[in-house]
Design a protein around this motif. Structure first.
Motif, PDB file in Angstrom:
ATOM      1  N   GLY A 164      47.528  43.258  46.950  1.00 19.23           N
ATOM      2  CA  GLY A 164      46.425  41.672  47.259  1.00 19.23           C
ATOM      3  C   GLY A 164      45.064  42.284  45.696  1.00 19.23           C
ATOM      4  N   PHE A 165      45.494  43.342  44.703  1.00 14.58           N
ATOM      5  CA  PHE A 165      44.092  43.870  43.984  1.00 14.58           C
ATOM      6  C   PHE A 165      42.974  43.689  44.234  1.00 14.58           C
ATOM      7  CE2 PHE A 165      48.229  40.855  42.458  1.00 14.58           C
ATOM      8  CZ  PHE A 165      48.168  41.256  41.447  1.00 14.58           C
ATOM      9  N   GLY A 166      42.668  43.550  45.219  1.00 15.26           N
ATOM     10  CA  GLY A 166      41.334  43.799  46.067  1.00 15.26           C
ATOM     11  C   GLY A 166      40.049  43.692  44.483  1.00 15.26           C
ATOM     12  N   VAL A 167      39.220  44.447  43.981  1.00 11.77           N
ATOM     13  CA  VAL A 167      38.676  43.810  43.269  1.00 11.77           C
ATOM     14  C   VAL A 167      39.085  43.323  42.140  1.00 11.77           C
ATOM     15  CG1 VAL A 167      37.928  46.375  41.500  1.00 11.77           C
ATOM     16  CG2 VAL A 167      35.702  44.208  41.985  1.00 11.77           C
ATOM     17  N   PHE A 168      40.292  43.168  41.550  1.00 11.95           N
ATOM     18  CA  PHE A 168      40.979  43.472  39.827  1.00 11.95           C
ATOM     19  C   PHE A 168      41.307  41.673  40.842  1.00 11.95           C
ATOM     20  CE2 PHE A 168      41.691  47.867  39.439  1.00 11.95           C
ATOM     21  CZ  PHE A 168      41.458  47.657  38.182  1.00 11.95           C
ATOM     22  N   ASP A 169      41.244  41.371  41.707  1.00 14.67           N
ATOM     23  CA  ASP A 169      41.064  39.836  41.908  1.00 14.67           C
ATOM     24  C   ASP A 169      40.223  38.953  41.246  1.00 14.67           C
ATOM     25  OD1 ASP A 169      42.617  37.089  43.593  1.00 14.67           O
ATOM     26  OD2 ASP A 169      40.203  37.122  43.197  1.00 14.67           O
ATOM     27  N   PRO A 170      39.073  39.419  41.102  1.00 17.20           N
ATOM     28  CA  PRO A 170      37.874  38.299  40.624  1.00 17.20           C
ATOM     29  C   PRO A 170      38.325  39.224  38.922  1.00 17.20           C
ATOM     30  CG  PRO A 170      36.576  40.229  41.606  1.00 17.20           C
ATOM     31  CD  PRO A 170      38.499  40.057  42.514  1.00 17.20           C
ATOM     32  N   GLY A 171      38.312  40.104  38.836  1.00 14.22           N
ATOM     33  CA  GLY A 171      38.448  41.373  37.175  1.00 14.22           C
ATOM     34  C   GLY A 171      39.363  41.261  36.501  1.00 14.22           C
ATOM     35  N   ILE A 172      40.381  40.510  36.710  1.00 14.22           N
ATOM     36  CA  ILE A 172      41.240  40.321  35.748  1.00 14.22           C
ATOM     37  C   ILE A 172      40.918  39.223  35.053  1.00 14.22           C
ATOM     38  CG2 ILE A 172      42.917  38.372  37.547  1.00 14.22           C
ATOM     39  CD1 ILE A 172      45.465  39.754  36.842  1.00 14.22           C
ATOM     40  N   ASN A 173      39.734  38.597  36.018  1.00 12.48           N
ATOM     41  CA  ASN A 173      39.209  36.752  35.251  1.00 12.48           C
ATOM     42  C   ASN A 173      38.626  37.449  33.735  1.00 12.48           C
ATOM     43  OD1 ASN A 173      39.990  35.357  36.869  1.00 12.48           O
ATOM     44  ND2 ASN A 173      38.113  35.716  37.937  1.00 12.48           N
ATOM     45  N   ALA A 204      35.635  48.481  43.470  1.00 10.24           N
ATOM     46  CA  ALA A 204      35.539  48.817  42.756  1.00 10.24           C
ATOM     47  C   ALA A 204      36.279  49.765  42.008  1.00 10.24           C
ATOM     48  CB  ALA A 204      33.662  49.387  42.327  1.00 10.24           C
ATOM     49  N   ALA A 205      35.636  49.471  39.761  1.00  7.37           N
ATOM     50  CA  ALA A 205      36.511  50.452  39.177  1.00  7.37           C
ATOM     51  C   ALA A 205      35.885  50.187  37.185  1.00  7.37           C
ATOM     52  CB  ALA A 205      37.960  49.504  39.208  1.00  7.37           C
ATOM     53  N   VAL A 221      32.917  47.150  33.516  1.00  6.86           N
ATOM     54  CA  VAL A 221      32.620  47.470  35.376  1.00  6.86           C
ATOM     55  C   VAL A 221      32.691  46.065  36.500  1.00  6.86           C
ATOM     56  CG1 VAL A 221      31.313  48.898  36.268  1.00  6.86           C
ATOM     57  CG2 VAL A 221      31.120  49.588  34.387  1.00  6.86           C
ATOM     58  N   PHE A 222      33.830  47.492  37.096  1.00  5.86           N
ATOM     59  CA  PHE A 222      34.653  45.746  38.151  1.00  5.86           C
ATOM     60  C   PHE A 222      33.573  45.808  39.510  1.00  5.86           C
ATOM     61  CE2 PHE A 222      38.678  45.046  36.016  1.00  5.86           C
ATOM     62  CZ  PHE A 222      37.379  44.296  35.033  1.00  5.86           C
ATOM     63  N   ASP A 223      32.815  45.580  40.045  1.00  4.81           N
ATOM     64  CA  ASP A 223      32.286  45.880  41.436  1.00  4.81           C
ATOM     65  C   ASP A 223      32.037  44.664  42.286  1.00  4.81           C
ATOM     66  OD1 ASP A 223      30.547  47.137  43.881  1.00  4.81           O
ATOM     67  OD2 ASP A 223      29.984  48.289  42.243  1.00  4.81           O
ATOM     68  N   TRP A 224      32.796  45.204  44.195  1.00  6.41           N
ATOM     69  CA  TRP A 224      32.604  43.749  44.659  1.00  6.41           C
ATOM     70  C   TRP A 224      31.293  44.154  45.898  1.00  6.41           C
ATOM     71  CZ3 TRP A 224      38.325  42.502  47.186  1.00  6.41           C
ATOM     72  CH2 TRP A 224      38.871  41.216  46.309  1.00  6.41           C
ATOM     73  N   ARG A 225      30.229  44.875  45.546  1.00  9.36           N
ATOM     74  CA  ARG A 225      29.949  44.968  46.361  1.00  9.36           C
ATOM     75  C   ARG A 225      28.291  44.759  45.676  1.00  9.36           C
ATOM     76  NH1 ARG A 225      31.655  51.158  46.429  1.00  9.36           N
ATOM     77  NH2 ARG A 225      30.827  50.674  44.147  1.00  9.36           N
ATOM     78  N   GLN A 226      28.004  43.361  44.831  1.00 13.80           N
ATOM     79  CA  GLN A 226      26.842  43.268  44.202  1.00 13.80           C
ATOM     80  C   GLN A 226      26.324  42.425  44.947  1.00 13.80           C
ATOM     81  OE1 GLN A 226      25.680  43.847  41.113  1.00 13.80           O
ATOM     82  NE2 GLN A 226      24.731  41.557  39.984  1.00 13.80           N
ATOM     83  N   THR A 227      25.146  42.100  45.799  1.00 12.46           N
ATOM     84  CA  THR A 227      24.443  41.116  46.360  1.00 12.46           C
ATOM     85  C   THR A 227      22.991  40.643  46.024  1.00 12.46           C
ATOM     86  OG1 THR A 227      22.616  42.477  47.365  1.00 12.46           O
ATOM     87  CG2 THR A 227      24.813  42.202  48.973  1.00 12.46           C
TER      88      THR A 227
END
Length: 311
Positions: A164-173, A204-205, A221-227
């Motif tokens: 499912g790629f995790g944070v790389f789903d947006p990170g690949i953009n 995150a990566a 730097v990729f992170d899915w925990r940003q608010t």
């Protein structure tokens, strides 16, 4: 002017928010059919199906946009090509590089268009950044791609599963922009991938990148925990001393602090203009460069377990 009769397979958030409006706004396309397991109404298209195989059985459908999760995309695309349909692949285009290569070869064999779509590349600012960097050596690259997964992927459990790629789903953009604008190829040097204790994909990566001949400071730097405010920035500094910054996902460009491009994103309109041209020419366009960087990150990445994440 040829009108391409098209179908959509997989009517999730991205298809509803982007593909449907872009198709309906382009006079060179006619949305003939839609397939989705979630159920549809007769307002979605002339024909609606739960099983995508029924859609592929429609003789008049020339092409399909496949907007399913990546884990199942290869099989669907394969059946579409064998049924004589050209295919547009949402990003990421498949679950593995081998699957994408299979689709490339099958498209050639069937004489059908295979089109990998990297929507962030279709911002005007990205094209202008590529022109500005052409021929220069890069001293520094800083990619900061941080967003709130709860906002952008509510209830989408497939993104946390293997494949499912995790944070790389947006990170690949972000990586699709990097591979488009950098004047030379970029490689993964090191990768730290943060996996929640209860998930099979990273949240995150941190990537260290390199080019073939320079020792520049290149990282992402990729992170899915940003608010709060979301961050989609790419900063580049050349050996010659000038700097540029792409922000807002690649829709704004500054060069040496001067705003050069600022526009509302029209990425999917650009995607369908390109798909129209490819279909008319009978050509494929398979760009696997962003996909290879993600695969390399998983291949050499160091797994770091972090606290469980509940979404």
């Amino acid at each position: 002017m040829t009108t391409h009769k098209i179908g959509i397979i997989g009517l999730g958030k991205i298809a509803q928010d982007q593909h449907l409006p872009a198709i309906r706004a382009n006079p060179n396309f006619e949305l003939l059919a839609v397939s989705s397991t979630r159920g549809l109404t007769d307002h979605d298209a002339q024909y609606t199906f739960r099983d995508y195989r029924d859609l592929l059985g429609l003789k008049d459908v020339e092409a399909v946009s496949i907007c399913t999760p990546p884990q199942v995309r290869h099989q669907i695309a394969r059946e579409a090509l064998l049924a004589g349909k050209s295919v547009l692949l949402e990003k990421p285009p498949a679950a593995t590089l081998s699957e994408l290569e299979d689709l490339r070869h099958l498209g050639e064999k069937q004489g059908k268009t295979v089109f990998t779509t990297w929507h962030a590349q279709y911002n005007k600012a990205v094209g202008e950044a590529k022109k500005a960097l052409a021929g220069w050596s890069i001293k520094r690259l800083q990619v900061t791609w941080k967003e709130d997964v709860r906002h952008w992927h509510p209830g989408q459990q497939w993104i946390w599963e293997a494949g499912g790629f995790g944070v790389f789903d947006p990170g690949i953009n972000a990586l699709s922009i990097v591979t488009r604008i950098m004047p030379e190829p970029v490689f993964i040097k090191t990768a730290d991938l943060e996996f929640p204790a209860n998930k099979d994909a990273p949240i995150a990566a941190t990537l260290q990148l390199q080019t073939g001949h320079a020792d520049g400071d290149l990282q992402a730097v990729f992170d899915w925990r940003q608010t709060g405010p979301q961050t989609w920035d790419i900063e580049v500094e050349t050996e010659a001393g000038f700097a540029l910054k792409l922000s807002h996902g690649g829709s704004c460009l500054e060069i040496d602090g001067r705003l050069v491009v600022q526009e509302e994103p029209a990425e999917y309109q650009g995607i369908y203009r390109r798909f129209d041209a490819l279909l008319t020419l009978g050509r494929s366009e398979v760009d696997d460069a962003p996909f290879r960087l993600v695969a390399d990150a998983f291949m050499i990445g160091r797994r770091v377990q972090v606290e469980a994440f509940e979404d």
